[in-house]
Design a protein around this motif. Structure first.
Motif, PDB file in Angstrom:
ATOM      1  N   TYR C  33      34.711  73.390  35.444  1.00 26.66           N
ATOM      2  CA  TYR C  33      35.041  73.889  34.102  1.00 26.66           C
ATOM      3  C   TYR C  33      36.327  74.684  34.131  1.00 26.66           C
ATOM      4  CZ  TYR C  33      33.932  76.146  29.593  1.00 26.66           C
ATOM      5  OH  TYR C  33      33.940  76.595  28.298  1.00 26.66           O
ATOM      6  N   TYR C  34      36.423  75.583  35.124  1.00 27.76           N
ATOM      7  CA  TYR C  34      37.598  76.424  35.268  1.00 27.76           C
ATOM      8  C   TYR C  34      37.913  76.570  36.742  1.00 27.76           C
ATOM      9  CZ  TYR C  34      40.832  80.291  34.986  1.00 27.76           C
ATOM     10  OH  TYR C  34      41.959  81.074  35.097  1.00 27.76           O
ATOM     11  N   PRO C  35      39.148  76.367  37.175  1.00 26.54           N
ATOM     12  CA  PRO C  35      40.312  76.078  36.337  1.00 26.54           C
ATOM     13  C   PRO C  35      40.521  74.597  35.999  1.00 26.54           C
ATOM     14  CG  PRO C  35      41.006  76.470  38.604  1.00 26.54           C
ATOM     15  CD  PRO C  35      39.513  76.659  38.574  1.00 26.54           C
ATOM     16  N   GLY C  36      39.647  73.727  36.433  1.00 21.87           N
ATOM     17  CA  GLY C  36      39.900  72.281  36.339  1.00 21.87           C
ATOM     18  C   GLY C  36      39.836  71.673  34.953  1.00 21.87           C
ATOM     19  N   GLY C  37      39.015  72.272  34.053  1.00 24.45           N
ATOM     20  CA  GLY C  37      38.891  71.667  32.730  1.00 24.45           C
ATOM     21  C   GLY C  37      38.243  70.298  32.755  1.00 24.45           C
ATOM     22  N   GLU C  38      37.358  70.089  33.726  1.00 26.44           N
ATOM     23  CA  GLU C  38      36.751  68.764  33.915  1.00 26.44           C
ATOM     24  C   GLU C  38      35.902  68.336  32.724  1.00 26.44           C
ATOM     25  OE1 GLU C  38      34.231  68.525  37.404  1.00 26.44           O
ATOM     26  OE2 GLU C  38      33.663  66.455  36.947  1.00 26.44           O
ATOM     27  N   HIS C  39      35.429  69.294  31.946  1.00 29.61           N
ATOM     28  CA  HIS C  39      34.567  68.951  30.813  1.00 29.61           C
ATOM     29  C   HIS C  39      35.347  68.306  29.678  1.00 29.61           C
ATOM     30  CE1 HIS C  39      36.266  72.888  30.288  1.00 29.61           C
ATOM     31  NE2 HIS C  39      35.872  72.998  29.036  1.00 29.61           N
ATOM     32  N   LYS C  40      36.663  68.236  29.813  1.00 29.87           N
ATOM     33  CA  LYS C  40      37.466  67.650  28.740  1.00 29.87           C
ATOM     34  C   LYS C  40      38.047  66.285  29.115  1.00 29.87           C
ATOM     35  CE  LYS C  40      37.100  71.252  25.993  1.00 29.87           C
ATOM     36  NZ  LYS C  40      36.155  71.153  24.863  1.00 29.87           N
ATOM     37  N   ILE C  41      37.744  65.802  30.329  1.00 30.18           N
ATOM     38  CA  ILE C  41      38.348  64.526  30.734  1.00 30.18           C
ATOM     39  C   ILE C  41      37.483  63.360  30.236  1.00 30.18           C
ATOM     40  CG2 ILE C  41      39.453  65.591  32.750  1.00 30.18           C
ATOM     41  CD1 ILE C  41      37.340  64.163  34.494  1.00 30.18           C
ATOM     42  N   PRO C  42      38.084  62.174  30.104  1.00 32.92           N
ATOM     43  CA  PRO C  42      37.363  61.025  29.519  1.00 32.92           C
ATOM     44  C   PRO C  42      36.020  60.723  30.196  1.00 32.92           C
ATOM     45  CG  PRO C  42      39.680  60.508  29.734  1.00 32.92           C
ATOM     46  CD  PRO C  42      39.499  61.857  30.344  1.00 32.92           C
ATOM     47  N   GLU C  43      35.963  60.837  31.511  1.00 32.78           N
ATOM     48  CA  GLU C  43      34.706  60.520  32.199  1.00 32.78           C
ATOM     49  C   GLU C  43      33.590  61.461  31.747  1.00 32.78           C
ATOM     50  OE1 GLU C  43      37.983  59.140  34.958  1.00 32.78           O
ATOM     51  OE2 GLU C  43      37.631  60.762  33.529  1.00 32.78           O
ATOM     52  N   PHE C  44      33.921  62.707  31.527  1.00 33.27           N
ATOM     53  CA  PHE C  44      32.885  63.645  31.075  1.00 33.27           C
ATOM     54  C   PHE C  44      32.585  63.454  29.593  1.00 33.27           C
ATOM     55  CE2 PHE C  44      30.041  67.046  31.845  1.00 33.27           C
ATOM     56  CZ  PHE C  44      29.872  67.652  30.611  1.00 33.27           C
ATOM     57  N   LEU C  45      33.604  63.093  28.797  1.00 37.01           N
ATOM     58  CA  LEU C  45      33.376  62.873  27.368  1.00 37.01           C
ATOM     59  C   LEU C  45      32.412  61.714  27.124  1.00 37.01           C
ATOM     60  CD1 LEU C  45      37.001  63.506  26.035  1.00 37.01           C
ATOM     61  CD2 LEU C  45      35.042  65.036  25.894  1.00 37.01           C
ATOM     62  N   GLU C  46      32.308  60.795  28.113  1.00 33.91           N
ATOM     63  CA  GLU C  46      31.283  59.745  28.036  1.00 33.91           C
ATOM     64  C   GLU C  46      29.883  60.348  28.114  1.00 33.91           C
ATOM     65  OE1 GLU C  46      31.193  56.286  27.614  1.00 33.91           O
ATOM     66  OE2 GLU C  46      33.140  56.900  26.815  1.00 33.91           O
ATOM     67  N   ILE C  47      29.775  61.435  28.845  1.00 30.25           N
ATOM     68  CA  ILE C  47      28.474  62.090  28.997  1.00 30.25           C
ATOM     69  C   ILE C  47      28.189  62.968  27.780  1.00 30.25           C
ATOM     70  CG2 ILE C  47      27.185  63.750  30.405  1.00 30.25           C
ATOM     71  CD1 ILE C  47      29.003  62.784  32.778  1.00 30.25           C
ATOM     72  N   ASN C  48      29.198  63.727  27.346  1.00 34.94           N
ATOM     73  CA  ASN C  48      29.067  64.536  26.138  1.00 34.94           C
ATOM     74  C   ASN C  48      30.375  64.491  25.363  1.00 34.94           C
ATOM     75  OD1 ASN C  48      28.739  66.376  24.100  1.00 34.94           O
ATOM     76  ND2 ASN C  48      28.421  68.162  25.431  1.00 34.94           N
ATOM     77  N   PRO C  49      30.406  63.748  24.261  1.00 34.94           N
ATOM     78  CA  PRO C  49      31.658  63.616  23.498  1.00 34.94           C
ATOM     79  C   PRO C  49      32.189  64.932  22.949  1.00 34.94           C
ATOM     80  CG  PRO C  49      29.817  62.595  22.325  1.00 34.94           C
ATOM     81  CD  PRO C  49      29.306  62.983  23.665  1.00 34.94           C
ATOM     82  N   LEU C  50      31.342  65.961  22.898  1.00 35.45           N
ATOM     83  CA  LEU C  50      31.832  67.261  22.453  1.00 35.45           C
ATOM     84  C   LEU C  50      32.563  68.012  23.564  1.00 35.45           C
ATOM     85  CD1 LEU C  50      28.887  68.690  20.285  1.00 35.45           C
ATOM     86  CD2 LEU C  50      30.815  67.272  19.591  1.00 35.45           C
ATOM     87  N   GLY C  51      32.527  67.472  24.773  1.00 33.73           N
ATOM     88  CA  GLY C  51      33.255  68.110  25.871  1.00 33.73           C
ATOM     89  C   GLY C  51      32.728  69.491  26.183  1.00 33.73           C
ATOM     90  N   GLN C  52      31.409  69.618  26.242  1.00 36.38           N
ATOM     91  CA  GLN C  52      30.800  70.929  26.499  1.00 36.38           C
ATOM     92  C   GLN C  52      29.694  70.788  27.535  1.00 36.38           C
ATOM     93  OE1 GLN C  52      29.333  71.790  22.619  1.00 36.38           O
ATOM     94  NE2 GLN C  52      31.234  72.697  21.876  1.00 36.38           N
ATOM     95  N   ILE C  53      29.417  71.906  28.173  1.00 43.69           N
ATOM     96  CA  ILE C  53      28.242  71.996  29.042  1.00 43.69           C
ATOM     97  C   ILE C  53      27.345  73.081  28.493  1.00 43.69           C
ATOM     98  CG2 ILE C  53      29.217  71.081  31.172  1.00 43.69           C
ATOM     99  CD1 ILE C  53      29.930  73.967  31.960  1.00 43.69           C
ATOM    100  N   PRO C  54      26.045  73.032  28.746  1.00 45.47           N
ATOM    101  CA  PRO C  54      25.319  72.165  29.670  1.00 45.47           C
ATOM    102  C   PRO C  54      25.011  70.781  29.089  1.00 45.47           C
ATOM    103  CG  PRO C  54      23.776  73.623  28.569  1.00 45.47           C
ATOM    104  CD  PRO C  54      25.149  74.002  28.089  1.00 45.47           C
ATOM    105  N   VAL C  55      24.762  69.847  29.989  1.00 45.87           N
ATOM    106  CA  VAL C  55      24.171  68.575  29.615  1.00 45.87           C
ATOM    107  C   VAL C  55      22.990  68.371  30.562  1.00 45.87           C
ATOM    108  CG1 VAL C  55      24.469  66.074  29.475  1.00 45.87           C
ATOM    109  CG2 VAL C  55      26.352  67.600  28.822  1.00 45.87           C
ATOM    110  N   LEU C  56      21.875  67.926  30.007  1.00 44.89           N
ATOM    111  CA  LEU C  56      20.681  67.677  30.815  1.00 44.89           C
ATOM    112  C   LEU C  56      20.398  66.185  30.839  1.00 44.89           C
ATOM    113  CD1 LEU C  56      18.212  69.413  32.142  1.00 44.89           C
ATOM    114  CD2 LEU C  56      16.942  68.458  30.223  1.00 44.89           C
ATOM    115  N   ARG C  57      20.096  65.694  32.016  1.00 40.71           N
ATOM    116  CA  ARG C  57      19.633  64.296  32.147  1.00 40.71           C
ATOM    117  C   ARG C  57      18.221  64.331  32.709  1.00 40.71           C
ATOM    118  NH1 ARG C  57      24.700  60.845  33.749  1.00 40.71           N
ATOM    119  NH2 ARG C  57      25.139  60.144  31.640  1.00 40.71           N
ATOM    120  N   ASP C  58      17.292  63.712  31.987  1.00 40.31           N
ATOM    121  CA  ASP C  58      15.921  63.625  32.487  1.00 40.31           C
ATOM    122  C   ASP C  58      15.476  62.189  32.300  1.00 40.31           C
ATOM    123  OD1 ASP C  58      12.784  65.459  31.865  1.00 40.31           O
ATOM    124  OD2 ASP C  58      13.480  64.251  33.551  1.00 40.31           O
TER     125      ASP C  58
END
Lengths: 294, 234, 206
Positions: C33-58
């Motif tokens: 999340y910081y400093p990388g900003g990984e939650h805003k990259i396309p691969e993560f936006l596939e998981i959550n288009p809002l670009g936010q965490i947390p995301v839960l997978r069950d």
């Protein structure tokens, strides 16, 4: 505040950013010792300018890249930034953890970094835990001609000393302070016997009570991911932040009679004496309203 | 401090029942920072809010039996503010002068009281009010003089002592307000109710709502409305 | 179960805290999340288009939004049914406070991100917003204490308490002191005594 007039603080190198952040074309508008500054990369050359009254580029100052960070000075330093030969060793990973802003004096931040007694209370279950709280005798000295503070023979039992540690261990530490705002610690590497892992903070004092703390690690660990290493460091530092922002007075008191100390505070007392002898004023307690007399 | 709030008076800083054994709380008085805490032995203490070691605010500490521990290095402090134990040196007896400044404090009439300077006598005696119940505390973003004036303007308000006003807002009970001057711009009121049904949740809820209305009026610079308007609104 | 997580995220902490209290295991997927900003990259936006965490997978289920995740976890795994009781009145009240946790209380998160990690917010505005929210919560908890209860809704802890806890307890990180909010501080003390309570940086254990 405006730019400090304290020559001890001015005639020194400080970090004002890391290279990942200030890549070509991207500017960092920030502050150093009260002075608004602009930091940018010109190709692979870092440049620092004082921001003038309209926010444009004013007077330029020297800048250099070292250890993944941009260093600059508002004065004329007598010595270069610290030497870390480990940086050139094979098998080490440099992990830049990014900067975190802390509302505290840079001197309180460095002093906290040197302290082991807080491990069981602030970093519970990781760097220390009751009832194993004793700080055994260690050695502190000012080494000349380098003019660096070193604390050695430091030992502490740690439940989870590093990201790479599976078990509790007695960690051995050395602490090194190379300038009032720059400090590195060397701790037993859990992976390779006899080697040291390095963790350091380059404190960028924006104002006397507001700092950006740039943290790095130089570790031998080819198992943990970069993200896990950064998160481990963030966790530890953010635990300290909630202490640092609640110390009174804000400025560091330099006189021995100002705060009560014990043997475990050897490095802190030496750090304060060293700063006193340098004549540093920036970030120190100089009397007034930010403490309450009994 | 002003004429309304003399230096040597006692000031209420909270309800006794609101500070459980093992609890630690900040307390501000005339811009000074205090910490109030209660040991497992039930005794409450009011001390300077600063550890003598490295200046950490003691309000973030924790209670260890009948001692307060500083959060930073775990130094334990006991009766009178004296340092009893230093974890970095477990076998050492701490020096006798390692001491947190402690302030006079008393629990009386369901309130915890403390002072700024050497107190003049005991806290105000509220026993005459009969069946006195603690309702709530409420922080008002207004200076103590403004809050005191607003309290004095309440219907049938009468001064009891420095910082204490009694008034009859609702027909049956008597309201007792103890004012704690936090600093120049903020005050805390400790609201007590006297009367036969003072200590029922319904009565306390009614006065809790009244306290919110009072806070709103003072903060919005209104002179207090007439009490019939206040009653209609609650 | 997998949790996309960042150790300093108060919203992720809501899920970590609740999972600890209900005793469920999970795998952490650390997001830079910081400093990388990984939650805003396309691969993560596939998981959550809002670009936010947390995301839960069950299993096959992917959920974003810490409040939604708490609702799911309580419904699925709380055998005792106390964390999110089924009756409409209680659910309505809990929903009110879940909205508050994701709404007004996020002013505290904004102040913290501004003060710690250089986020660009109007700091005076968000601090004022946080104080207004804390006052609402403090008044509510004061009246609940008058009624002899210690939790935001009902007589035992619910997900309303978990949702509100992190950004209340972390408000100091954003320069908002809890000194004025007595009932809130007492409630924090109660939350810390719930079995399975666990800390995050900026929150002390007791």
């Amino acid at each position: 505040m405006t730019k400090t007039s304290d020559p001890v603080a001015l005639n020194d190198w400080q970090v004002v950013g890391n290279i990942d952040e200030i890549s070509s074309g991207k500017r960092r508008n920030t502050r150093l010792l009260g002075q608004y500054i602009i930091v940018e990369m010109d190709g692979d050359r870092p440049r620092m300018f004082e921001a003038n009254a309209t926010g444009g580029m004013g007077r330029e100052h020297p800048a250099q890249i070292l250890y993944g960070h941009v260093w600059t000075t508002l004065g004329s330093p007598a010595k270069p930034p610290l030497e870390m030969p480990e940086f050139r060793e094979d098998g080490r990973r440099l992990v830049s953890c990014g900067a975190v802003t802390v509302r505290a004096s840079p001197l309180r931040i460095v002093e906290n970094f040197l302290d082991m007694s807080h491990f069981p209370y602030v970093h519970t279950g990781v760097l220390g835990e009751e009832p194993v709280t004793e700080v055994t005798d260690y050695k502190s000295e000012i080494r000349q001609p380098e003019d660096e503070l070193w604390a050695t023979d430091c030992n502490f039992f740690q439940p989870q000393a590093a990201m790479s540690a599976d078990d509790g261990q007695i960690s051995e530490y050395m602490y090194r302070v190379t300038s009032p705002f720059v400090t590195v610690l060397y701790k037993t590497c859990p992976v390779v016997d006899g080697a040291w892992d390095l963790i350091g903070i380059f404190v960028q004092p924006r104002e006397e009570d507001l700092c950006d703390v740039h943290t790095f690690m130089l570790v031998i660990d080819d198992v943990s991911t970069y993200v896990d290493l950064v998160h481990f460091q963030h966790k530890i530092f953010l635990q300290d932040r909630s202490i640092l922002e609640n110390q009174l007075p804000v400025g560091l008191p330099l006189s021995p009679k100002d705060e009560s100390a014990v043997r475990a505070d050897g490095s802190s007392m030496l750090y304060r004496r060293w700063l006193r002898e340098k004549g540093l004023r920036f970030g120190t307690y100089r009397g007034g309203a930010d403490t309450q007399a009994a | 401090m002003t004429d309304l709030f003399p230096e040597n008076s006692w000031y209420a800083i909270g309800g006794s029942k609101m500070l459980d054994p093992g609890a630690v709380s900040p307390a501000h008085l005339f811009g000074e920072e205090r910490v109030v805490w209660r040991g497992e032995d039930g005794v409450s203490h009011v001390w300077h809010n600063r550890c003598i070691h490295r200046g950490m605010r003691l309000q973030y500490g924790f209670v260890d039996k009948d001692r307060l521990s500083c959060r930073y290095h775990g130094w334990r402090f006991g009766g009178g503010g004296k340092c009893a134990y230093i974890p970095a040196h477990p076998d050492m007896t701490p020096p006798g002068d390692f001491c947190i400044p402690a302030y006079p404090s008393v629990e009386q009439d369901g309130l915890i009281w403390t002072t700024i300077a050497e107190p003049d006598g005991a806290p105000p005696d509220l026993s005459g009010f009969g069946n006195l119940a603690f309702c709530r505390s409420i922080v008002v973003d207004a200076g103590p003089d403004a809050v005191a004036r607003a309290a004095a303007d309440l219907e049938s308000a009468r001064p009891v002592s420095a910082g204490i006003t009694a008034a009859g807002i609702f027909p049956v009970e008597t309201l007792v307000l103890a004012l704690q001057p936090l600093d120049d711009r903020k005050s805390q009121l400790h609201v007590l109710i006297a009367g036969v049904s003072a200590d029922t949740p319904a009565t306390r809820r009614r006065y809790s709502a009244w306290a919110r209305q009072f806070r709103w009026r003072v903060e919005n610079n209104g002179t207090p409305q007439s009490n019939s308007q206040a009653r209609a609104a609650s | 179960m997998q949790l996309y997580d960042y150790v300093l995220s108060g919203s992720c902490y809501k899920v970590r805290l609740f999972l600890s209290m209900i005793g469920r295991e999970y795998e952490t997927i650390a997001v830079d999340y910081y400093p990388g900003g990984e939650h805003k990259i396309p691969e993560f936006l596939e998981i959550n288009p809002l670009g936010q965490i947390p995301v839960l997978r069950d299993g096959d289920l992917t959920l974003r939004d810490s409040q939604a995740i708490l609702v799911y976890l309580a419904g699925k795994y709380d055998a005792g049914g106390t964390w999110y009781p089924a009756d409409p009145e209680t659910r309505g009240q809990i929903a009110m406070w879940l909205s508050f946790a994701g709404g007004e209380l996020m002013n505290s998160s904004a102040a913290r991100l501004h003060d710690m990690l250089f986020y660009d917010f109007d700091i005076d505005k968000v601090r004022a917003g946080a104080r207004a929210a804390l006052r609402v919560l403090d008044d509510h908890l004061t009246d609940r204490e008058i009624d002899g209860a210690g939790w935001i809704v009902g007589d035992t802890p619910t997900i309303a308490d978990i949702a509100c806890f992190p950004y209340v307890a972390l408000s100091g990180d954003g320069g908002i002191l809890l000194d004025d909010y007595n009932a809130v501080r007492r409630w924090i003390g109660r939350v810390k005594k719930i079995p399975g309570f666990t800390v995050m940086p900026g929150i002390h254990a007791n």
